[in-house]
Write a protein that holds these residues in place. Structure first.
Motif, PDB file in Angstrom:
ATOM      1  N   SER A 105       0.881  -1.109   0.092  1.00 17.30           N
ATOM      2  CA  SER A 105       0.116   0.047  -0.054  1.00 17.30           C
ATOM      3  C   SER A 105       0.962   1.134   0.052  1.00 17.30           C
ATOM      4  CB  SER A 105      -0.995  -0.067   1.349  1.00 17.30           C
ATOM      5  OG  SER A 105      -1.568  -0.956   1.100  1.00 17.30           O
ATOM      6  N   GLN A 106       0.648   2.221  -1.016  1.00 13.59           N
ATOM      7  CA  GLN A 106       1.489   3.196  -0.916  1.00 13.59           C
ATOM      8  C   GLN A 106       0.980   4.391  -0.187  1.00 13.59           C
ATOM      9  OE1 GLN A 106       2.997   3.925  -5.368  1.00 13.59           O
ATOM     10  NE2 GLN A 106       0.667   3.344  -5.423  1.00 13.59           N
ATOM     11  N   ARG A 107       1.899   5.359   0.436  1.00 13.96           N
ATOM     12  CA  ARG A 107       1.410   6.616   0.926  1.00 13.96           C
ATOM     13  C   ARG A 107       0.522   7.456  -0.010  1.00 13.96           C
ATOM     14  NH1 ARG A 107       6.512   9.041   3.790  1.00 13.96           N
ATOM     15  NH2 ARG A 107       4.996  10.195   4.937  1.00 13.96           N
ATOM     16  N   LYS A 108      -0.394   7.989   0.623  1.00 15.12           N
ATOM     17  CA  LYS A 108      -1.307   8.945   0.011  1.00 15.12           C
ATOM     18  C   LYS A 108      -1.184  10.298   0.180  1.00 15.12           C
ATOM     19  CE  LYS A 108      -3.363   5.283  -1.845  1.00 15.12           C
ATOM     20  NZ  LYS A 108      -2.736   4.239  -1.142  1.00 15.12           N
ATOM     21  N   PRO A 109      -0.727  11.173  -0.660  1.00 13.31           N
ATOM     22  CA  PRO A 109      -0.549  12.752  -0.789  1.00 13.31           C
ATOM     23  C   PRO A 109      -1.699  13.282  -0.665  1.00 13.31           C
ATOM     24  CG  PRO A 109       1.214  11.973  -2.391  1.00 13.31           C
ATOM     25  CD  PRO A 109      -0.100  10.750  -2.047  1.00 13.31           C
ATOM     26  N   ILE A 110      -1.848  14.207   0.014  1.00  2.97           N
ATOM     27  CA  ILE A 110      -3.339  15.043   0.186  1.00  2.97           C
ATOM     28  C   ILE A 110      -2.699  16.625  -0.200  1.00  2.97           C
ATOM     29  CG2 ILE A 110      -4.523  13.796   1.696  1.00  2.97           C
ATOM     30  CD1 ILE A 110      -3.850  15.425   3.915  1.00  2.97           C
ATOM     31  N   GLY A 111      -1.584  16.968  -0.088  1.00  2.93           N
ATOM     32  CA  GLY A 111      -1.193  18.375  -0.271  1.00  2.93           C
ATOM     33  C   GLY A 111       0.431  18.425  -0.886  1.00  2.93           C
ATOM     34  N   ARG A 112       0.634  19.495  -1.378  1.00  4.41           N
ATOM     35  CA  ARG A 112       1.977  19.458  -1.815  1.00  4.41           C
ATOM     36  C   ARG A 112       2.729  21.033  -1.486  1.00  4.41           C
ATOM     37  NH1 ARG A 112       4.697  18.070  -7.857  1.00  4.41           N
ATOM     38  NH2 ARG A 112       6.915  19.050  -7.420  1.00  4.41           N
ATOM     39  N   ALA A 113       3.600  20.720  -0.524  1.00  9.53           N
ATOM     40  CA  ALA A 113       4.238  22.289  -0.258  1.00  9.53           C
ATOM     41  C   ALA A 113       5.234  22.371  -1.285  1.00  9.53           C
ATOM     42  CB  ALA A 113       5.133  22.045   1.169  1.00  9.53           C
ATOM     43  N   VAL A 114       5.199  23.765  -1.828  1.00  7.96           N
ATOM     44  CA  VAL A 114       6.122  24.223  -2.543  1.00  7.96           C
ATOM     45  C   VAL A 114       6.768  25.583  -2.028  1.00  7.96           C
ATOM     46  CG1 VAL A 114       4.740  23.330  -4.687  1.00  7.96           C
ATOM     47  CG2 VAL A 114       4.202  25.769  -3.729  1.00  7.96           C
ATOM     48  N   GLY A 115       8.036  25.862  -2.825  1.00  8.69           N
ATOM     49  CA  GLY A 115       8.802  26.984  -2.190  1.00  8.69           C
ATOM     50  C   GLY A 115      10.097  26.680  -2.010  1.00  8.69           C
ATOM     51  N   ASN A 116      10.763  27.211  -0.719  1.00  3.00           N
ATOM     52  CA  ASN A 116      12.088  26.713  -0.345  1.00  3.00           C
ATOM     53  C   ASN A 116      12.173  25.280  -0.318  1.00  3.00           C
ATOM     54  OD1 ASN A 116      12.862  29.351  -0.624  1.00  3.00           O
ATOM     55  ND2 ASN A 116      12.474  30.054   1.706  1.00  3.00           N
ATOM     56  N   GLN A 117      11.301  24.549   0.164  1.00  4.97           N
ATOM     57  CA  GLN A 117      11.037  23.045   0.429  1.00  4.97           C
ATOM     58  C   GLN A 117       9.944  22.764  -0.226  1.00  4.97           C
ATOM     59  OE1 GLN A 117      11.075  23.579   5.170  1.00  4.97           O
ATOM     60  NE2 GLN A 117      12.756  22.279   4.898  1.00  4.97           N
ATOM     61  N   SER A 118      10.043  21.604  -0.921  1.00  4.97           N
ATOM     62  CA  SER A 118       9.177  20.878  -1.691  1.00  4.97           C
ATOM     63  C   SER A 118       8.877  19.614  -1.450  1.00  4.97           C
ATOM     64  CB  SER A 118       9.340  20.922  -3.289  1.00  4.97           C
ATOM     65  OG  SER A 118       9.359  22.247  -3.711  1.00  4.97           O
ATOM     66  N   PHE A 119       7.796  19.026  -0.597  1.00  2.84           N
ATOM     67  CA  PHE A 119       7.481  17.887  -0.432  1.00  2.84           C
ATOM     68  C   PHE A 119       5.817  17.570  -0.297  1.00  2.84           C
ATOM     69  CE2 PHE A 119       8.307  20.709   3.145  1.00  2.84           C
ATOM     70  CZ  PHE A 119       6.896  20.636   3.866  1.00  2.84           C
ATOM     71  N   TYR A 120       5.316  16.470  -0.012  1.00  5.65           N
ATOM     72  CA  TYR A 120       4.076  16.256   0.077  1.00  5.65           C
ATOM     73  C   TYR A 120       3.682  16.103   1.825  1.00  5.65           C
ATOM     74  CZ  TYR A 120       3.656  14.584  -4.545  1.00  5.65           C
ATOM     75  OH  TYR A 120       3.791  14.416  -6.064  1.00  5.65           O
ATOM     76  N   LEU A 121       2.323  16.409   1.872  1.00  2.01           N
ATOM     77  CA  LEU A 121       1.897  15.923   3.288  1.00  2.01           C
ATOM     78  C   LEU A 121       0.819  14.983   2.975  1.00  2.01           C
ATOM     79  CD1 LEU A 121       1.136  16.761   6.403  1.00  2.01           C
ATOM     80  CD2 LEU A 121      -0.881  18.094   5.516  1.00  2.01           C
TER      81      LEU A 121
END
Length: 238
Positions: A105-121
């Motif tokens: 089962s993969q992790r499921k992103p619900i939001g994507r942070a963009v800017g100086n740092q980029s990652f999913y929540l």
């Protein structure tokens, strides 16, 4: 005499069962692995590929297909898979044909942070790195880092789990005062959400406003919609 004969037959039967069980177990232990196979519970968006999981399965001695099954520690293999940044949960087992199988089962992103740092929540409120294989279509999150993003989890999770909101909201912007603005798809106005509280009430008010404004054909006449005043929706016209 008959009772003694019956006792001997019983002992022989027990010995035969024990022998057959031991033989079957020994044969099972000596059987070599025949390969690996991977199954995803959701195969639409692969943040990690089948090849990548297979590489993890055979990365160390626990996953070496040349080893007998008695040398495998399935818990260690599962731990190895579950330590991957893209995997939420993995179950590993041996098929009857000797294949080392993994249900992932993969992790499921619900939001994507963009800017100086980029990652999913992700859907469990944890930071998740971006994937080289697939880019999730989730709301952008502006003004966040790996510390303050957790305060927005209840808001972003609510948006993700609501069919109307997930369709129309494209970005969540964290302001300097710790309040939030939302950006809408194909609409010019900004939704001022305020603090992360009374989420259901605010969005129910917003949906009622949106429905009425859509019927009245006034959605394009506003530049700001404010949801922070209890049961009221305060709109600012262009």
């Amino acid at each position: 005499m008959k009772s003694k004969l019956g006792y001997i037959k019983f002992v022989l039967l027990i010995a035969l069962v024990a022998f057959l069980f031991g033989f079957a177990e020994k044969r099972h232990d000596n059987r070599k692995m025949t390969g690996t196979e991977v199954h995803f519970t959701d195969s639409e968006n692969l943040y990690i590929t089948v090849d990548s999981v297979n590489n993890l399965l055979i990365q160390n001695e626990e996953g070496d297909s040349n080893l007998g099954e008695e040398t495998l520690d399935l818990n260690k293999v599962e731990t190895l898979l579950n330590s991957n940044d893209m995997i939420e949960n993995a179950e590993v087992f041996l098929n009857l044909d000797g294949k080392l199988s993994a249900i992932v089962s993969q992790r499921k992103p619900i939001g994507r942070a963009v800017g100086n740092q980029s990652f999913y929540l992700d859907r469990k409120g944890k930071v998740m790195p971006l994937s080289e294989n697939f880019s999730a279509r989730v709301p952008l999150m502006l003004g966040f880092n790996e510390v303050n993003i957790f305060e927005a989890y209840p808001l972003v999770s609510y948006i993700k789990n609501d069919s109307f909101l997930s369709k129309h909201i494209t970005a969540v912007n964290r302001l300097e005062n710790g309040r939030y603005e939302l950006k809408m798809r194909k609409l010019d106005f900004v939704v001022y959400f305020g603090a992360v509280k009374n989420i259901e009430l605010k969005f129910n008010n917003f949906k009622a406003f949106y429905k009425k404004a859509l019927i009245d054909e006034k959605l394009d006449t506003y530049k700001k919609v404010n949801l922070q005043f209890g049961n009221q929706v305060v709109c600012t016209k262009k």
